[in-house]
Every structure is written in C-alpha cells, then in structure tokens.
Design an enzyme around this catalytic site. Structure first.
Site, PDB file in Angstrom:
ATOM      1  N   ASP C  24       0.816  -1.216   0.000  1.00 51.22           N
ATOM      2  CA  ASP C  24       0.000   0.000   0.000  1.00 51.22           C
ATOM      3  C   ASP C  24       0.849   1.266   0.000  1.00 51.22           C
ATOM      4  O   ASP C  24       0.598   2.187  -0.789  1.00 51.22           O
ATOM      5  CB  ASP C  24      -0.945   0.016   1.210  1.00 51.22           C
ATOM      6  CG  ASP C  24      -2.100  -0.955   1.029  1.00 51.22           C
ATOM      7  OD1 ASP C  24      -2.046  -1.803   0.114  1.00 51.22           O
ATOM      8  OD2 ASP C  24      -3.056  -0.864   1.811  1.00 51.22           O
ATOM      9  N   ARG C 106       1.100   7.213  16.843  1.00 44.22           N
ATOM     10  CA  ARG C 106       0.980   8.167  15.745  1.00 44.22           C
ATOM     11  C   ARG C 106       1.723   9.472  15.961  1.00 44.22           C
ATOM     12  O   ARG C 106       2.361   9.988  15.032  1.00 44.22           O
ATOM     13  CB  ARG C 106      -0.502   8.445  15.437  1.00 44.22           C
ATOM     14  CG  ARG C 106      -1.325   7.213  15.069  1.00 44.22           C
ATOM     15  CD  ARG C 106      -0.578   6.264  14.208  1.00 44.22           C
ATOM     16  NE  ARG C 106      -1.367   5.182  13.658  1.00 44.22           N
ATOM     17  CZ  ARG C 106      -0.803   4.110  13.112  1.00 44.22           C
ATOM     18  NH1 ARG C 106       0.526   3.982  13.071  1.00 44.22           N
ATOM     19  NH2 ARG C 106      -1.563   3.155  12.616  1.00 44.22           N
ATOM     20  N   ASP C 135      -6.754   7.292  12.510  1.00 44.55           N
ATOM     21  CA  ASP C 135      -5.322   7.524  12.337  1.00 44.55           C
ATOM     22  C   ASP C 135      -5.012   8.747  11.490  1.00 44.55           C
ATOM     23  O   ASP C 135      -4.060   9.476  11.767  1.00 44.55           O
ATOM     24  CB  ASP C 135      -4.657   6.280  11.752  1.00 44.55           C
ATOM     25  CG  ASP C 135      -4.426   5.227  12.817  1.00 44.55           C
ATOM     26  OD1 ASP C 135      -4.340   5.602  14.003  1.00 44.55           O
ATOM     27  OD2 ASP C 135      -4.348   4.036  12.474  1.00 44.55           O
ATOM     28  N   SER C 189      -7.483  -6.273   8.782  1.00 40.37           N
ATOM     29  CA  SER C 189      -6.387  -5.309   8.704  1.00 40.37           C
ATOM     30  C   SER C 189      -5.655  -5.257  10.046  1.00 40.37           C
ATOM     31  O   SER C 189      -6.282  -5.375  11.096  1.00 40.37           O
ATOM     32  CB  SER C 189      -7.011  -3.951   8.362  1.00 40.37           C
ATOM     33  OG  SER C 189      -6.206  -2.901   8.779  1.00 40.37           O
TER      34      SER C 189
END
Lengths: 415, 415, 415, 415
Positions: C24, C106, C135, C189
C-alpha cells in the site's frame, strides 16, 4: 439511510428556509429557487429579537412564496421556558463569562425547521449562517439530530456571492428590494433574541480597541443609568423565576421584564474574546440585561436552598454543559444527561432574592425561602444550645489530616 | 510517630501562637501559659491586614513573652507572590463567586508557625479560630501536612470561656488590658489581609436582611464613587500582573495599588451565603477590591493568549481547585497536581488588558499581546485571502453529526 | 501564513512519506511521484512492529528514491520512554478498556515526519491512513501542531484507487512488485507496534460474531498457556517500570520482556467495540500483552505509594486524558497540562509489585516500597498504641453528616 | 431539632440494633441493655451473606429480646434491584478496581434500621462497625440522612472492650454462648453479601505477602477451574441484566446465578490496597464472582448501544460516583444527581452479550442488540455506497487543527 450530505446526491425538491425577511435571507430565498429549482417554504420566528414579523410575510409573498408555505410563529414562551430557563438552572457561562444568548436560540429554530419540513414533506432545510461561525454548526447538528435524513443547504458555504458587491448585484438582478440603509455595509453584525443581543465583526475586529458606544443597543450606558439604585425581588420555583416584586408572570414576560430593568440600569454588557468551535478566536459584544440579573439572582436563591454537595457537583459539570450548548450539542445524549442531573438539583430551589440594581451592576443583597438550608441555630456566634458540638471538629480535622500526615512522614523518610 | 492529637498525650512544653496583639489572642496567650504551663512564642504577621504590628510586640512583652520569643514578620510579598497569584492563575471562585481571601492566607500562617516551632524546638502551635468555622481546619490541615508530629492547640475548642462575659472576666483576672471599644460586643466579626476583608456574624446572621452600610470598610459605596469612569492598563507576564499603566511593581505593591483603584470605585463587594466545610451554611460580606479587578483582567488576558482546549480544561478543574483551597488542602498532593496543570497553562498568558472602572464595576474593554492567538486574518468578515476554507466546515459538521444521526436512526427504529 | 490545506494552493515539491515498505505505501509512493510530480523522501520507523526494516530500503531504492532520501530509524526506546510510559502513568484506558496502542504511536511518527521534512526542506508529509479511521486525524493533528505550515497529503482521501482491484492494477502498471500473499484480500487489517497489535475489518465486522482464533497473533490462547502460574516482580521508579525480577532494563527492553511474559500466558486480549472520533463505532481485536501486565502492576504500586487525594483526582482526569490521546491531541496544551499533573503525582510511585500470571490473567498479589503510605500501625486490628483515636471518627462523621441532616430537616419541613 | 450526637444528651430508651446473631453483635446487644438500660430491637437481614437467619431469632430471644422486637428480613431482591444494579449502570469501580461490594450494602441496612426505629418509636440505632473503618461512616451518614434526629450508638467507639480477651470475658459474665471456633481469634475478618465477600486484617495486614489460599471462600482457585471455557449469554434491558442464556430471572436470582458461574471459573478475585475515607490505607481481598462478569458484560452491551458522548461523560463521572458510594454518601443529593444522569444514559442499553468464562477471566466475545448504534454500513472496509464521504474528514481535521496551528504559529513567533 443516512447519507453524507456534503454533496447531496439528489437535488432537494422542497426546502424550508429560516427566513428573517431581511436582505440576506431574501437573497438566499431567491438563490435557492434559482440554484436548486426547488419549492421554498419560509419560516420566520419571533424569539424576541424585537422586529415586526409581518413584513417578512409580505416580502416572502413578493418573492413568490405561496401563502401556505409561509410560516410565522411567536416562539417566545417556548424559547424561554424550554431553552433559556433550563440553561440558567445550570448557571451556564461559556469561558467563564458568556451567557450563551445566541447558542441557545439555534436548537429551537432547527427544531421548528425540521418539524415544518416533515409537515410539508420537504427534504431539506436552509439557513443563512456563514461558514466561519458557530451558528452553522448549531443549526446543522440540531437538524441532523432531529432528522438524520434531512439535507441542510448552507448557501454561504456554497455560493460565490462572498462579497457585499456581489450580493447587491444578485439582489438587483433578481428584483429583491434593498433598503436604503442596507446599501452600505453595516459597521458590524448583529444577532438578537429575547435573551441577548450580540454584535461582532468589522469595527469590532480589533480586540485591543474599545467597542464604540453606538454598538450597544440594548442597554443604556451605565453612566447614563439612574443615579439611585433600584431594588427588586425575584421569586423562584424549582430553579426558575416566576414572579417579580410579587407579581407572577409567564417565562417570556418575566425575561422581558428583567430585560427592561437591566436596560434601564445598564446591566449585562460584556466585551469578550472567545474560542469558537470552528477553531479561531472571535470578539463579541454581548448585551444580556435580564439574563445577567437572572444569573446572579439564581445563584442567590441556590445559595440558601441547595446543598454544598449538589452545588459543587453542579459547578464542576457546568463548563462542560456550557461548552455543549455553545458547540451546538443541545440535542445530544450527554447534554440531556447533564440536564437530568441539574434539574434534579433544582427541586428545592424555591424562594425569593432581593437584588440591588445600580449603574451596570446587579447584586444580591438578601434571600429567603421556606426551603432554606441556612440554619441560624448552627452558624450563630451566640450560644447555640447544643446544636453543634465544637469538639466534633477536632475529630473531623484529625481524620481529614491523617492522609496528609502519612504523606509528610513518608516524604521525610525517603528524602 | 504520628499520634492522634485530639488528646495530646504529653502536655506540650513550647507553643508557637499565631498572635495578633488583640484581646482574644492575648487571652489565648495567657490561657496557654496557665493551662498548659508552657513557654509561649508569639508569631505576628503582616499579611496586609492594615494594622500596625509593633503594638503586638509591646503587648507580648507585657504578657511576659521573652524578646527572643517574639516574631513579627512582613509576609506581604510572599503572600501575594506564592499564594494569591498562583490562585488567581486558576480564576478560582468558590461556589461561583467567592475569591477565597481568607482561605488563601491560612496556609502561609501555618507554614511560618511550623517553621518557627522547628527553629525553637517547640512541640505545638496554637491559633485563635473557633470550632465552628473553616479556619481551624485550614490552620490545622496545613500544620499537620508540614509537620505530622506537631500538636495543635485550639483553645476555642477546649476552654470554657465561650461567652463574652467569661472572656472579659478572664482578661481582668489576668491583667490583660481591654481597649474601651472592646468592652461591648463587636456587631460582627472581621478578617482582613491584602486580598480581602470579610465580615460575618451577629448583625449579618439573617441572610434575608441587607448588610448595614457600616459593614463595608474597604471600599466606598458605589453610589459615592466617582461619576466618571477611570481606565487602567494591567500588564501580565505568565499569568501574573506585573505592571499598572506601564509601571512595573512587586506583587504586593501591585495588589495594594489595585486595591486602591477598587476601593475608590466601589469595586469587589460580595454578599454571599456559602457552604462551610464543617457542614453548615454561613453568610459573609466580602470586599475584594483589587482581586475583583484582577480576576476580570486575568480572564481578559487569557481570552486572547490561551487556547480553547487549555481554557476549557482549566475551567473544568477550577471548582475542585477552589474547593481544595476553601477546605484547607493547600498543602495536598491534589492541589499541587492541579497547580502544575494550571501553571503550565500560563506560559503564554502575557500581555496587557485595558479595564474600565466605574461605580462598582470593573470591565475589560481592550486587550493585546505579542502572544495573542487571536487572528484577525481568520475571523474577519472581509475576504480572508485563503486563510480559512469555508467548505471545511461542511466536513467538520458532517463528522461531528454522524453519531447524532446514528442515534436518531436508532431511536426511530426501536420506538 | 497558515492556509487551509484542504486544497493546497501550490503543489508540494518535496514530500516525506511514512513508508512501511509494504504494497500500500509503495503504491502511495508511486502515486505521489506521478500525481504530484514531486520528490519523495521515505521514512520507515521501527516501533517494534516486528518487521525487518531493511527490505523497505531496497524497495524504496527500487522505486527510485535517492539513498539520501531514505530514512530508516529504530524509535523503540523513544517510543516507550516518551510516549508509552508517560501514558501508562495515567492508567489510561479509552472507553474503560482500550490501552491506546495504536493511538500512542501516531504522534511520534508525525513528529519524525515533520522533523525530516524540515531537514530536507520538504513542504509536505504523507501517510497511508484511510478516510474513515482515527489515524488520519492523529497523524494530521500532530503534524499541524508541530508545523502549522506543513501540507499533509492523504492519498486515500484523494485518489480513485478505492478498491483492491484498482490498487493492484495501479501496482502492475507501475511495476510495483506484489507479494503472492497480497494478491488476495487480507481477511482483516492489522496494525502493530511494541505496545500492541490491533486487528479490524472484514471478518471482524460483525460484533456479534466471535473473532476467529487466527486473528490473534501476539499471544497464545489462554487455553494453550502453561498450566502453572508464573510469578514476576516488577520494579518501578517514579511511575515507570525499570526492572523485572531484579534485572534493570531500558524502557523498550522492559516492554519487550513484558510482552514475552504476556504472550506466553495469553494475557492482554481484548475484543472491543469503540466509538471513533470520526463518528461511527468500530470493532477491534487488541492484543496488548505487556501493557496489560504493566497497567495492573502500575495500579498496584500506586496503591501503596500514592495518596488517596492524588489518586482520585487522577482517576477523574483519566477519561479525558485517554480521549485526548485517542482523538489525536497528544501535542495539545490540554494533554500537556494533564501530563504535568499526572507526572507530579508519580514522584513517589517507586517500589516493587509481585504479579501472578496465569491463563490470560495478570493479578497483583504483593507490593512493597520504601515510599509506602500504608501504615500497619494505623490499620491494624491489633492494639495500635495510640496511633489512631477511634473517638475522632465520631466527630468526623458528625460534621460530614451535618449537611445531610440539614437537608433531611428541610425536606421534612416543606414536603 | 438537630443536635450533635457525639454525646447524646438524653440516654436513648429504645435502640434498633443491626444484629447478625454472631458473638460480636450479641455482646453489643447485651452491652446496650446494660450500659444504656434500654429496650433493644434486633434487625437481621438476609443480603445474601449465605447464613441462616433463624438462629439469630433464637439467640435474640435467649438474650431477652421480645418476639415482637425481633425483625428478620430477606432483602436480597431489594438489595440487588435498588442498590447493586443502579451502581452497575455506572460501571462503578473505586480506585479503578474495587466493585464496592461492602459499601453498597450499608445504605440499605441503615434504611431499614431507621424505618424500624420509626415503627417502634425507637430513638436510636446501633451497629457493630469499628472506629477505624469505613462502615461506621456509611451506616451513620445514611441513618442521619434519613432521620436527622436519630441517635447512633457505635459501641466499638464507646466501650472499653477493645481486646479479644475483654470481649470474651464480657460474654462469659453475661451468659452469652461462645461457639467453640470463636474462642480463638479469627485469622482475618470477613464481610459477605450477595455481591461479594471481603476479607481483611490479621494475616492479610502485610500487603507485600500473598494472601493465603484459605482466605478465598467464594470462588475456586483459577488453577482448579474447568479446563474448558464456558460461554454464556446475558441479556440486558435498560442497563440491567434480565436473563441468562435466554432464561428470564429476578435481580437477586440473576446475580446468584452469575455468582455460581463466577465461583466455578475462579472469576472475580481482587487483592487490593485502598485508601479509606477515614484516612489510612488498608488491604482487602475481595471476591465478586458474579459482579465481575456483570461489569464486563455491561460494558459490552453499552459498547454497541451507547453513544460515545454519553459514554465518555459517564466515564468521567464514574470515579466521583464510586467515591461517593465508598464514602457513604448513597443518600446524598450529589449521588442522586449522578444517578439521574446515569440512568438516563441506560434507556437504550438493551441487548445481549456473549461472554467466555475461563480460569479466572470473563471476556466479552460477542454482542448484539436491536438498539445497536454500530453501523456496518459506515465502518466497512468495503464500498459503503455513499454512507460516508471520506472527503468530509479533511474538513473535520482542518477545523480541529486550526487552534493547534494558531498555537504553533504563536509559539514560533514569541520564542
């Protein structure tokens, strides 16, 4: 199905517009008709803004609205009873000072927009709030909370009529009459209802500069207020004011009356820089004459009728409650939860407060109630006949001190 | 070892007494000497109560206190710098209104009592607070938190001199001089320091009755204040005031100066019924002239320099912080935790506020700062040159509305 | 000037991409090059996700990234020391249960993205988070807070490669190698770092259905865990773990070790439906083996070293603190204010906790500390030699009861 | 009139005693008769402590209590329905962990004591709690809140029977039978009811030492629990459990059943050091088998039926709510305010949760409800057919970031 309304899939066929009758919402009305080719239903509400509503009817008709599509309503009692008073039970002040006069009016307008839409089978509502302010958020969150399928059209976020010049051009091209005093730009922008008048923008944009005197429209200057104080007595029942100087009145009447007292004595002016929900700070001039008196009076009656435990909890919850209203979450489960707690606390908030009004200041100077928790017997400097045993205080202090002593011992030991 | 001090096992040998030089603490001094047969050390502090301290020395000497046991200290700068200003950083108001003028002075007095005790090897401290009030709690919690082994003697909870008559008899029997105006009972009780004057008791005990004019001693009546408003500019650095009208001053000087402005314009009067920590409600008349100006000015400078997120958190924490100070927990870990959060929030609270003072009211009318977060560019009604994209608001509203829509869908489905 | 970044005015010239080396982000890399015609700098961080980083270098080079534009960093120690441990000082759990394993990673990634951008003179950063999740918000709020002028490119919100088929087509057209196991769709995921592994989507989308066994990748099934409990001792200093069973370790090492204990005993699995900041609810399977042990151990050491007042305040602040981290406000003044309060509370949180690990459960079974506030002397059922005077309790209760009595009297009177 | 009850002015004539039938309360019974020369009424309640009540009747009669003065009641349904379940609606945990099993039983006992006192015209109530614990506070605050004129006699704070030896002597002198196993000292002290069993004191006083196995009486050791997990489904209506595995049950029955599941699987053990309201820390071993399952299940059903806004508010209020119950303020206005908010939040907390029970652990593995707010349509990784417009996220982020950007710009400017 809930769909994202940012780019409404199918163009709405019928739109209910919050319509003031003024130039801006008349332009919106026309723009909706032309841009969306849809049927427009107008909704004009009296929330105590102090303007005649009937001209709005004539204007709407002139712009081609069918008589059965014109709604004009006096919502003053509902506004005060179901929105303003519940909020004052909380002593709500946003950022410590703002009495939320604009914020509290939006949910009711949205509620009626959505209800009228249901009545007409309309698929959209529209409002005249700009894309920089809080009001768009308040209108839309309320509308979506009440009807998740409604489409909201916010012309100020969509059209390209961003400047005064373009707006006036559009008005002229569409035969919308322009009042003479609307030709030029207003020196600032105003919102008003029975609770307050707010002014912002343009001449007020520099927060270092005093607001010009002419901005204040709802109250006399304190300097021009009577040189003699005036005393009034406000009676409360379960947290809401019900009478002034012994005379019972309806909610809207009592707020109107308090506004009159406040106006006369120059009470309730506020020059504030506040943090908007959309992220920037803005400066507003607020006039909340009656509300300012009401806030102090309400705290006054609470002071003798509400227990410390309840009051301190309420004080801790208030900032969140005020924030929710400011941000547009009146119709949210968390606001309703807080309201349930607050309303329960008001069960005994019944009694009378005596206020002194003078040159901009409203002060509580006396309060009494059958529901009073004040016990002269306990507090007295005189002999209390055994109501209170002072030696109890020693044990109270010792046990409250114990954890502090243990900390001090520990800190001595390990340092 | 920590022992329960309710009934101190071994009689203390040396006691440090918080001594004002007045009749009541002189009686306590004598009573300690006779009842406990102990050496008394006096501590008299200037916290700005507006009384000469040297007469206290003469009086103590007359009552047999050795010169080296007499401590007289000017604590005004420490009081304002380390107690008052930190508290004002929080905009602390107890029960929404009270500026905590008495509460904030107690920890400092206890701190010095405990320090002087350590210096003299004294095993006890003593104060003149009664068994019904908050002050006993504040004095003692602070003392125990600073020295868990200290013994606190609270004569008002121990002796049998509960009435005025008995007190005067005791004074006469012990050759304690009684000022003529102390023969009769004072019509109310007073506490004063640089931050405020409080009055309570006796003529003030009925909360329905207006306080008589003569109760107010620290400020002119608003009706007698100047007919012309006065404007001042207060400069802040990191949340604390540092200058007035451009003139830099020390903490105590600046508060003294603000008091003078407040006094002159009748600012800072409060007639309050409050919930005491010891359980009953009491009525007090507070005069906080400078503090009232300072509170509004501080909020004013915060309004342009402090972010909304920080401010709302601070507002939520404030009631708890104020309660802690009111209840006597200045020296507690939780007050210190809150202070750490609050102090961090003040890092950029630097700039100047312009205040209008008039007939009892202090209002912010302008504010500016190099640290300002106010962005005219973002808020302007004029074209903003791309600083803010109004279409962002649509997405902002949609996502904030999503949960409300989901609730509305659910409620429709299951009802 | 801050400009709205929704539609960046000038196309960015250099972009720092958070690059995993996977399919990705390789597609994103290529898409940025082609769509924006810009120079791409890759940033690949080891936060303990358990993947080799060097393949990312080879892949980036293959996609045409200049060697000096490839950044590969081991951030594990910084991650645990400056993000994970400070968060665990708060006992943070979102919605009562979630240990925030994704949320806390993050801000650090964004911080490095922004720093690397500064170093290269890049004007934009880019990430691979989708438009439905939290996110994107966390990445972007952190980036904007650290550099208000940075542009953030979120390809998933911009491109039209919304389906797997289109992505694979794009990869093929652009010579991006596709691992065999990436041809088909992953059944769910995954996000992983040293603190946790989260799994969501696809086979997990029905919250009524148990998660299939194969979803759990980070811990053995409790049923397969050892049949004998294991005991470990964790040592803390100022709120952070510093040693296991007497062996001192660095932050990342200690968390790695705790993960190993947790993995072995099947500890730290959570099947949760949570409310996302972007408005919908989602279901996730979280595995936080070491963190789950750490949370309980930390509460254990706090239980003897932290005062009740501090702890209760901390508990009240925690939900807000957790929400801020979950929502992406790590770099906000309010998170920093709360952190200041929390950190201060940890000054004495030093000592050792004994934990029993068994079949999915970590339980505190012992704790000791030089900083302990636990006083056997006070609590004992045995004779306490005067440490505590039981009669103090009577006064304590009386004064705490007084307000309740006054309420009861009032309610009897007025009902 | 409310009078201070520390030293009751007039000796009470009739006392209602919370009587278990055990040795300690039998001694109290006798002591009250002899010390106060008063008529004693006994009240023995079944709150699910697992003991026969009828022996208490025989014992009371033997000690001279008139049959009409003996009250034996099964309060299990009231206890669970009106106390336990409302508390679990809040997910209440004191200091993060304790499920408040002892705390929640006290108000109900006090309520019945006060009601029985009213019925008999008794002027006092009495309990067997010691002067070091929380229970005395809970009993007495509840009693005073319900009848401000009641006198509470707490023998453990009054008498001089402080040691085991003296108690046994008193028993022998007064012909109170002493069971053989009560001759020696119990190795720890136990309190039990339908919600939990707590053990503390003596062998448990060193918090560094593991609790001996024999302390746990209410649940099997996890090591001895079944090797195969068991799955159950719990159905909720408005926040309360109403059925297990499809079978509807009364409140007390459902908790009994959950206790059985928990007991069998070794669920709900807690080894805790907690901060007592009276100031010291104490260590307790709690077993709450059914309650532990219930807490997790309740959070599970809330997770799909309760909105994020409501849930986060509830989480913020919980610590205060738990503290109030722990400290004995069940009958306080602030607990009732919080309850009103919490109860409102439960209106849609209806649905079913699937739990896995295994070796000490209860975990939610599935949940479903007609009232669900979970929208697969919104959250799906698949194409969502327009339910959610990902570009909305850009605006959402931009406006949420705006204040952070303004801070960053400011900080850059002034540093």
């Amino acid at each position: 199905m809930i769909s994202s309304n940012t780019a409404p899939q199918a163009a709405p066929k019928k739109v209910v517009l919050a319509y003031s009758g003024g130039l801006d919402t008349s332009i919106i009305l026309k723009w909706l008709q032309t841009e969306y080719d849809c049927e427009v239903i107008t909704f004009t509400a009296d929330l105590g803004q102090g303007e005649e509503l009937e001209p709005a009817r004539a204007k709407a008709e002139m712009l081609g609205i069918k008589p059965e599509n014109i709604h004009i309503e006096d919502l003053r009692e509902e506004f005060v009873r179901d929105y303003v008073f519940p909020m004052f039970r909380a002593n709500a002040q946003y950022e410590g000072l703002y009495l939320l006069g604009t914020s509290i009016a939006r949910p009711l307008i949205s509620k009626r927009l959505v209800e009228i839409a249901a009545q007409h089978g309309a698929d959209a509502v529209s409002h005249g709030a700009t894309g920089k302010g809080n009001d768009q958020v308040r209108f839309e969150l309320a509308a979506y909370a009440l009807n998740p399928e409604i489409v909201v059209i916010a012309p100020w976020r969509e059209w390209d009529l961003g400047s005064r010049t373009k707006l006036l051009e559009f008005a002229e091209q569409n035969q919308i009459p322009i009042a003479k005093d609307k030709r030029g730009e207003a020196p600032f922008s105003v919102d008003a209802n029975l609770l307050h008048t707010s002014s912002e923008g343009k001449v007020l944009e520099d927060p270092a500069e005093d607001a010009p005197d002419y901005v204040y429209q709802r109250s006399v200057h304190p300097e021009d207020a009577p040189d003699t104080p005036e005393y009034i007595e406000i009676e409360f029942e379960k947290g809401d004011p019900v009478a002034i100087n012994g005379e019972k009145m309806s909610p809207a009447t009592i707020l109107t009356e308090l506004n009159e007292y406040g106006r006369k004595h120059g009470i309730g002016r506020l020059d504030l820089v506040e943090g908007r929900y959309v992220g920037m700070k803005s400066r507003g001039i607020y006039e909340t004459p009656g509300g300012t008196i009401l806030l102090d009076a309400h705290r006054g009656i609470e002071s003798i009728t509400m227990d410390r435990g309840a009051m301190h909890l309420k004080d801790e919850l208030m900032p969140k409650y005020a924030e929710l209203i400011y941000n547009g979450y009146w119709f949210s489960p968390e606001r309703e939860m807080l309201q349930a707690a607050i309303d329960l606390s008001q069960e005994h908030v019944t009694g009378t407060v005596r206020m002194k009004l003078y040159k901009g200041l409203a002060r509580v100077v006396g309060r009494w109630s059958d529901h009073s928790l004040y016990s002269e017997e306990h507090v007295t400097f005189e002999e209390d006949m055994g109501a209170y045993d002072q030696t109890d205080a020693a044990g109270f202090i010792q046990l409250n001190a114990l954890r502090l002593k243990l900390i001090a011992m520990r800190n001595k030991r390990v340092k």
